[in-house]
Scaffold this active site. Sequence first.
Site, PDB file in Angstrom:
ATOM      1  N   SER A  43      37.944  49.034  36.805  1.00 20.20           N
ATOM      2  CA  SER A  43      37.448  48.354  38.001  1.00 20.20           C
ATOM      3  C   SER A  43      36.383  49.208  38.691  1.00 20.20           C
ATOM      4  O   SER A  43      35.344  49.480  38.109  1.00 20.20           O
ATOM      5  CB  SER A  43      38.624  48.019  38.929  1.00 20.20           C
ATOM      6  OG  SER A  43      38.259  47.070  39.895  1.00 20.20           O
ATOM      7  N   ASP A 189      40.018  42.371  35.763  1.00 18.02           N
ATOM      8  CA  ASP A 189      40.366  43.731  36.156  1.00 18.02           C
ATOM      9  C   ASP A 189      41.445  44.370  35.264  1.00 18.02           C
ATOM     10  O   ASP A 189      42.533  43.829  35.118  1.00 18.02           O
ATOM     11  CB  ASP A 189      40.876  43.677  37.601  1.00 18.02           C
ATOM     12  CG  ASP A 189      40.826  45.011  38.293  1.00 18.02           C
ATOM     13  OD1 ASP A 189      40.963  46.037  37.618  1.00 18.02           O
ATOM     14  OD2 ASP A 189      40.639  45.026  39.528  1.00 18.02           O
TER      15      ASP A 189
END
Length: 284
Positions: A43, A189
């Site tokens: 991320s 993510d």
Amino acid sequence: MTTKSVILGAGGQFGMAFEIGYLKGLADKGVNLRDADEFVGTSAGAQVGTVIASDADWDTIWEEQLNYQREEAHPLTDADLADLFQKFDYIARSSRTVEEWVNGISELAMKPKVDLPETERLNMIRNSLGNAVSGWVKGLKIVVTEVETNQRRVFDQDSDVPLVKAIAASCAFQGAYPTIEINGNHYYDGGSYSLENPDVSEADKVVVLAANLPVLTSFSLSELIEEMEKRGQNVHRVEPNREVMQILEKYDNNTMNGAMRKEVAEAARKQGQNDVDAIYAFWH
């Protein structure tokens, strides 16, 4: 020959600022973790890993990441973010297995709060990276989650995936940004498994930069580090100190609020400068 890895965890704008600031603080005192053999980013850490693995000098990185004012709208309100964290908590507490847990997160990822065309999202990522990044570099690994299989995946220079797409997928905060489609599958993510994913690395020495956010994940950082140490890896864990965390609190713990970015980075830079002896002893 000893191999070294830097793990850069998730954490939104807060995590990016902490990681860049801390590494700059170490560099100020002569300890350069950018000489690592590997950079694993999840991320926010995917963006930071890409930037520090590049050939850009620190002055350029600091200017582009912290001084340059980007015209980027803040995508989530504090209420939106609070609602998402409530959903994460519910999924975590109601799931009986890891598979069920990640499946719940994947379902959430397919219902994003932000309606954003993929082309626009990719342009946002390009803008965020600055001008120093040109493409994949050796040793860079980016962690994502695949919706169709609920499996963690790792993209690198051999994955035949455009770098910006890989970063956008890893930064597709589940339930906030739309997933990224790559070769017919959807990715989001990598933090659905772990906010840091240090176990992706097989290096001998591993420094983990973790934002230490109160978010439940399928595998805790402590568990993963324990597994790594059992297989003979040396791991040094770094988290924001009290001064850095107080800045996040001042911004109502909204990790996606870019207004805190420079302030967090400056505090983290001081933390890195203060930690230099411990990091030097571990790294060398």
